[in-house]
Design a protein around this motif. Sequence first.
Motif, PDB file in Angstrom:
ATOM      1  N   VAL A   1      -2.785  10.561  -4.338  1.00  0.00           N
ATOM      2  CA  VAL A   1      -2.649  10.080  -2.960  1.00  0.00           C
ATOM      3  C   VAL A   1      -1.467  10.777  -2.291  1.00  0.00           C
ATOM      4  N   SER A   2      -0.365  10.930  -3.027  1.00  0.00           N
ATOM      5  CA  SER A   2       0.798  11.644  -2.490  1.00  0.00           C
ATOM      6  C   SER A   2       0.427  13.072  -2.114  1.00  0.00           C
TER       7      SER A   2
ATOM      8  N   PHE B   1       0.890   4.055  -2.810  1.00  0.00           N
ATOM      9  CA  PHE B   1       0.633   5.458  -2.452  1.00  0.00           C
ATOM     10  C   PHE B   1       1.746   6.371  -2.955  1.00  0.00           C
ATOM     11  N   SER B   2       2.987   5.877  -2.937  1.00  0.00           N
ATOM     12  CA  SER B   2       4.103   6.736  -3.318  1.00  0.00           C
ATOM     13  C   SER B   2       4.148   7.030  -4.813  1.00  0.00           C
TER      14      SER B   2
ATOM     15  N   LEU C   1      -1.527  13.029   1.099  1.00  0.00           N
ATOM     16  CA  LEU C   1      -0.646  12.804   2.255  1.00  0.00           C
ATOM     17  C   LEU C   1       0.180  14.051   2.571  1.00  0.00           C
TER      18      LEU C   1
ATOM     19  N   THR D   1       0.836  -1.206   0.000  1.00  0.00           N
ATOM     20  CA  THR D   1       0.000   0.000   0.000  1.00  0.00           C
ATOM     21  C   THR D   1       0.868   1.253   0.000  1.00  0.00           C
ATOM     22  N   GLY D   2       1.922   1.254   0.811  1.00  0.00           N
ATOM     23  CA  GLY D   2       2.841   2.392   0.850  1.00  0.00           C
ATOM     24  C   GLY D   2       3.513   2.636  -0.487  1.00  0.00           C
TER      25      GLY D   2
END
Length: 170
Positions: free
Chosen positions: A81-82, A75-76, A85, A71-72
């Motif tokens: 999504v970035s 997301f990256s 965050l 997931t990380g």
Amino acid sequence: HVGDVYVVNTVAGKDFVKDPGLHRTLLGDGLACATAGFLGGPPVTTYSEVTGAMVLTKVTDPTVIRIAAVTGIVFSVVGKVSALLKSIPSAVLGGIMLLLFGTIAAAGIANMVNHQVDMSKTRNIIIVSLTLTLGIGGAVISFGEFSMAGIGLAAIVGVLLNLVLPQDKD
């Protein structure tokens, strides 16, 4: 890496040094670092933040950790999504980091208690206090263009103190 694996052993209540084996965890760590470098990324670390999260959440199932890792990564590479965050206030992230890294220190102390490290010995007090102070306090050592700080500096100082300070005679 080795220190992190031993702390994760304590937190998870399992012996990852034996199963899957320290040689396999080192290989995985090495491959992750090589892959990051090959893809143009920065040097990576693997366990410290995860250890703090494991202590806080009490979730130690490797499957959950793998899902979080994937997931990380997703997301990256997903820009929206970035951006989401990045919208988290720095004070909130700072508070989370304080909690996580404090939890890592507490897990390390718990590991020493579990292994019955005698904290009445001056040698052990010196090693622990200097390592914690350097690691948490933001100390930096610089030589020309080279500098070392934080956990890396604390780890090297801890190892050197362990080698240099005399043992008590029985």
